[in-house]
Design a protein around this motif. Structure first.
Motif, PDB file in Angstrom:
ATOM      1  N   TYR A 132       0.826  -1.201   0.000  1.00 35.17           N
ATOM      2  CA  TYR A 132       0.000   0.000   0.000  1.00 35.17           C
ATOM      3  C   TYR A 132       0.864   1.256   0.000  1.00 35.17           C
ATOM      4  O   TYR A 132       0.523   2.257  -0.620  1.00 35.17           O
ATOM      5  CB  TYR A 132      -0.936   0.008   1.213  1.00 35.17           C
ATOM      6  CG  TYR A 132      -1.906  -1.139   1.226  1.00 35.17           C
ATOM      7  CD1 TYR A 132      -3.048  -1.111   0.436  1.00 35.17           C
ATOM      8  CD2 TYR A 132      -1.680  -2.270   2.007  1.00 35.17           C
ATOM      9  CE1 TYR A 132      -3.947  -2.162   0.436  1.00 35.17           C
ATOM     10  CE2 TYR A 132      -2.578  -3.331   2.013  1.00 35.17           C
ATOM     11  CZ  TYR A 132      -3.711  -3.274   1.231  1.00 35.17           C
ATOM     12  OH  TYR A 132      -4.588  -4.318   1.230  1.00 35.17           O
ATOM     13  N   ASN A 135       1.992   1.734  -3.525  1.00 37.27           N
ATOM     14  CA  ASN A 135       0.908   2.198  -4.401  1.00 37.27           C
ATOM     15  C   ASN A 135       0.558   3.647  -4.110  1.00 37.27           C
ATOM     16  O   ASN A 135       0.236   4.408  -5.027  1.00 37.27           O
ATOM     17  CB  ASN A 135      -0.324   1.298  -4.254  1.00 37.27           C
ATOM     18  CG  ASN A 135      -0.188   0.016  -5.041  1.00 37.27           C
ATOM     19  OD1 ASN A 135       0.697  -0.116  -5.889  1.00 37.27           O
ATOM     20  ND2 ASN A 135      -1.055  -0.948  -4.771  1.00 37.27           N
ATOM     21  N   PHE A 186      -5.058   7.314  -4.940  1.00 34.05           N
ATOM     22  CA  PHE A 186      -4.981   6.268  -3.920  1.00 34.05           C
ATOM     23  C   PHE A 186      -6.252   6.222  -3.071  1.00 34.05           C
ATOM     24  O   PHE A 186      -6.754   7.243  -2.636  1.00 34.05           O
ATOM     25  CB  PHE A 186      -3.772   6.518  -3.000  1.00 34.05           C
ATOM     26  CG  PHE A 186      -3.593   5.443  -1.946  1.00 34.05           C
ATOM     27  CD1 PHE A 186      -2.924   4.272  -2.244  1.00 34.05           C
ATOM     28  CD2 PHE A 186      -4.120   5.595  -0.663  1.00 34.05           C
ATOM     29  CE1 PHE A 186      -2.766   3.279  -1.286  1.00 34.05           C
ATOM     30  CE2 PHE A 186      -3.966   4.603   0.298  1.00 34.05           C
ATOM     31  CZ  PHE A 186      -3.284   3.439  -0.011  1.00 34.05           C
ATOM     32  N   ASP A 187      -6.749   5.011  -2.836  1.00 35.11           N
ATOM     33  CA  ASP A 187      -7.870   4.829  -1.906  1.00 35.11           C
ATOM     34  C   ASP A 187      -7.422   3.946  -0.751  1.00 35.11           C
ATOM     35  O   ASP A 187      -6.630   3.019  -0.938  1.00 35.11           O
ATOM     36  CB  ASP A 187      -9.053   4.155  -2.609  1.00 35.11           C
ATOM     37  CG  ASP A 187      -9.687   5.045  -3.656  1.00 35.11           C
ATOM     38  OD1 ASP A 187     -10.117   6.152  -3.306  1.00 35.11           O
ATOM     39  OD2 ASP A 187      -9.735   4.623  -4.829  1.00 35.11           O
ATOM     40  N   ASP A 231       1.184  -2.072  -9.211  1.00 30.61           N
ATOM     41  CA  ASP A 231       0.774  -3.072  -8.224  1.00 30.61           C
ATOM     42  C   ASP A 231       0.858  -4.486  -8.814  1.00 30.61           C
ATOM     43  O   ASP A 231       0.237  -4.791  -9.831  1.00 30.61           O
ATOM     44  CB  ASP A 231      -0.657  -2.786  -7.776  1.00 30.61           C
ATOM     45  CG  ASP A 231      -1.101  -3.721  -6.657  1.00 30.61           C
ATOM     46  OD1 ASP A 231      -1.123  -3.282  -5.506  1.00 30.61           O
ATOM     47  OD2 ASP A 231      -1.403  -4.894  -6.941  1.00 30.61           O
ATOM     48  N   GLU A 253     -13.418  -3.559  -3.147  1.00 31.03           N
ATOM     49  CA  GLU A 253     -12.130  -2.859  -3.103  1.00 31.03           C
ATOM     50  C   GLU A 253     -11.256  -3.243  -4.307  1.00 31.03           C
ATOM     51  O   GLU A 253     -10.615  -2.385  -4.894  1.00 31.03           O
ATOM     52  CB  GLU A 253     -11.397  -3.212  -1.807  1.00 31.03           C
ATOM     53  CG  GLU A 253     -10.086  -2.492  -1.637  1.00 31.03           C
ATOM     54  CD  GLU A 253      -9.465  -2.794  -0.268  1.00 31.03           C
ATOM     55  OE1 GLU A 253     -10.203  -3.229   0.645  1.00 31.03           O
ATOM     56  OE2 GLU A 253      -8.244  -2.606  -0.124  1.00 31.03           O
ATOM     57  N   ARG A 297     -12.537  -1.511  -7.392  1.00 27.10           N
ATOM     58  CA  ARG A 297     -12.174  -0.087  -7.317  1.00 27.10           C
ATOM     59  C   ARG A 297     -10.719   0.129  -7.714  1.00 27.10           C
ATOM     60  O   ARG A 297     -10.395   1.017  -8.508  1.00 27.10           O
ATOM     61  CB  ARG A 297     -12.406   0.390  -5.875  1.00 27.10           C
ATOM     62  CG  ARG A 297     -12.131   1.844  -5.629  1.00 27.10           C
ATOM     63  CD  ARG A 297     -12.018   2.117  -4.129  1.00 27.10           C
ATOM     64  NE  ARG A 297     -10.792   1.550  -3.584  1.00 27.10           N
ATOM     65  CZ  ARG A 297     -10.478   1.553  -2.285  1.00 27.10           C
ATOM     66  NH1 ARG A 297     -11.309   2.061  -1.401  1.00 27.10           N
ATOM     67  NH2 ARG A 297      -9.341   1.024  -1.865  1.00 27.10           N
ATOM     68  N   ASP A 298      -9.821  -0.713  -7.173  1.00 29.11           N
ATOM     69  CA  ASP A 298      -8.400  -0.517  -7.433  1.00 29.11           C
ATOM     70  C   ASP A 298      -7.999  -1.007  -8.822  1.00 29.11           C
ATOM     71  O   ASP A 298      -7.105  -0.442  -9.451  1.00 29.11           O
ATOM     72  CB  ASP A 298      -7.569  -1.228  -6.356  1.00 29.11           C
ATOM     73  CG  ASP A 298      -7.730  -0.546  -4.993  1.00 29.11           C
ATOM     74  OD1 ASP A 298      -8.180   0.617  -4.976  1.00 29.11           O
ATOM     75  OD2 ASP A 298      -7.407  -1.169  -3.977  1.00 29.11           O
ATOM     76  N   LYS A 315      -8.342   1.628 -11.577  1.00 32.23           N
ATOM     77  CA  LYS A 315      -7.189   2.538 -11.729  1.00 32.23           C
ATOM     78  C   LYS A 315      -6.100   1.898 -12.600  1.00 32.23           C
ATOM     79  O   LYS A 315      -5.480   2.574 -13.412  1.00 32.23           O
ATOM     80  CB  LYS A 315      -6.603   2.877 -10.348  1.00 32.23           C
ATOM     81  CG  LYS A 315      -7.454   3.856  -9.571  1.00 32.23           C
ATOM     82  CD  LYS A 315      -6.865   4.088  -8.180  1.00 32.23           C
ATOM     83  CE  LYS A 315      -7.676   3.387  -7.112  1.00 32.23           C
ATOM     84  NZ  LYS A 315      -7.074   3.436  -5.782  1.00 32.23           N
TER      85      LYS A 315
END
Lengths: 128, 128, 128, 128, 128
Positions: free
Chosen positions: A71, A74, A82-83, B65, B89, B92-93, B96
């Motif tokens: 994380y 990222n 970024f979330d 990632d 999640e 969502r990621d 990106k």
């Protein structure tokens, strides 16, 4: 356009850095690692300190949790989009890493999210 | 028939490509990587750019990632039967990543799914 | 008895095969890989095709999802006692792999399970 | 006391064994592997059979699920304090491994747990 | 300030230790491993015992669960801000590791958490 984009991609290629974070191997670029200059990684890879790479694989060692570092990386690669993780425990533990690495913006973002988790918990105790 | 199928499988074998995506090692074929020509990977492996492979293991480095790249590769291997992850999640990621790699069809597919997630959330707030 | 059982175990040892499935390394035996002769892996390792092993680690390359291949291999090791994953997304994605590898019995088993998932969903919409 | 404890630890060190279970690498001790003499691993590493180690890394090959083997090893390391996994699917699949490896005590322990899962399921169908 | 912080980071670098915990590779520092002197790792790496490193990768072998060791290491890196895992099964199994490694403070912390889990379970049986 394609050419300028690929030029950027190539630039990253030239500065590949291998990290050994608590036994997990990561590959990233110098640009990513130094994108927040006043952070711990920013200082560590600023060129002002002499780091010794591992003799066998050329990686630099960081004595922290290897799974959560995903994380951190990222966030550094793209802080704007970024979330935070949706998982409560991961967010809680990532917050400690963000503080350790001196990433103020990530700390703020995660503390906001923790707040929302607590709000959710309160909300759930009402609806259930 | 078996023979034509195996010929196809063999063709893939001849063009094995190793990738190091943020420290995760992937093996795929050139055909898979260039299946969407106007995507970032399509351009990168088009032959128009000089890429330097890692000296130790021959892999090509991508500073993104490593865990989410699994989905990117599965999409490229078989876009027609690809399904979005069910986890909120991850979707969502992944969105990106799809944007970063310039995979328009994957972006559309995931945005549709995000929409359904939100719909589910609204629905659940009514039934609970 | 012990001796006949160990003889069987030893037989497997003699035919160890290393696979690189999308970057995931698996070790299995030739007997396991060819246990369904008309499947894709059965044909691939039948001896009728020339496969080139990786020079560095001797593995054979398969351009598919490396995580899901775990289930394919467990099915081939012991099809009679194989159970489908309980997770909906894994079952959905494994079905695509079963079709790709031409494992008819696994396809049937998984499609049955999908059916049960849908039934569960309908049931849950009534009881909630 | 410390000294006797460390002597025991050192003893383990002398008999390190590397295993390649379906592609997953495990490190354990000969004492752990042979702690149940009439089990499959107990027989395999009893010294009565000639096993060939992998030339590159010295590991012994077992053609079974690599992820579930973690539990087999933890059971052998300390059978008294071993607890079954809480996850239904893992327990179900571990039971098959326990049978394959001939670990009667683990089979019994897991079948008890399965029983409790079924009881839970029945209970939940009443309270929901 | 930055300089004193980096000095500390550099100190860790000088004492990198590689561990092979049941097949999982970890990298940490001697300072982390010996931070609780009367623990098992504290004794093992105190310098009073002769440990033999693996010839191929220089790691020291520990015959315990490799996945749970992540938490042991994170506790040793920063015991003050350590939080127990939220997952019931992980907490249950980590407690056994904490006892094995002789980490009294971690044992206490986890037993408190177990207590809370049981309290939660009782609470849930009332509200459902």
């Amino acid at each position: 356009d394609e050419k300028s984009r690929m030029t950027e991609v190539m630039k990253f290629h030239k500065s590949k850095v291998k990290l050994d974070v608590g036994g997990w191997k990561y590959t990233t670029s110098l640009a990513t690692l130094t994108s927040v200059p006043d952070s711990m990684l920013g200082a560590m890879f600023s060129g002002r300190f002499h780091l010794e790479a591992d003799e066998s694989d050329g990686s630099f060692f960081v004595d922290r949790d290897g799974q959560l570092f995903k994380y951190i990386l990222n966030f550094l690669r793209d802080p704007v989009s970024f979330d935070a993780p949706l998982d409560k425990e991961t967010t809680r533990d990532l917050l400690k890493e963000a503080k350790y690495f001196g990433l103020e913006n990530l700390v703020e973002l995660l503390q906001d999210d923790c707040y929302h988790f607590k709000k959710d918990a309160i909300y759930l105790s009402f609806v259930s």
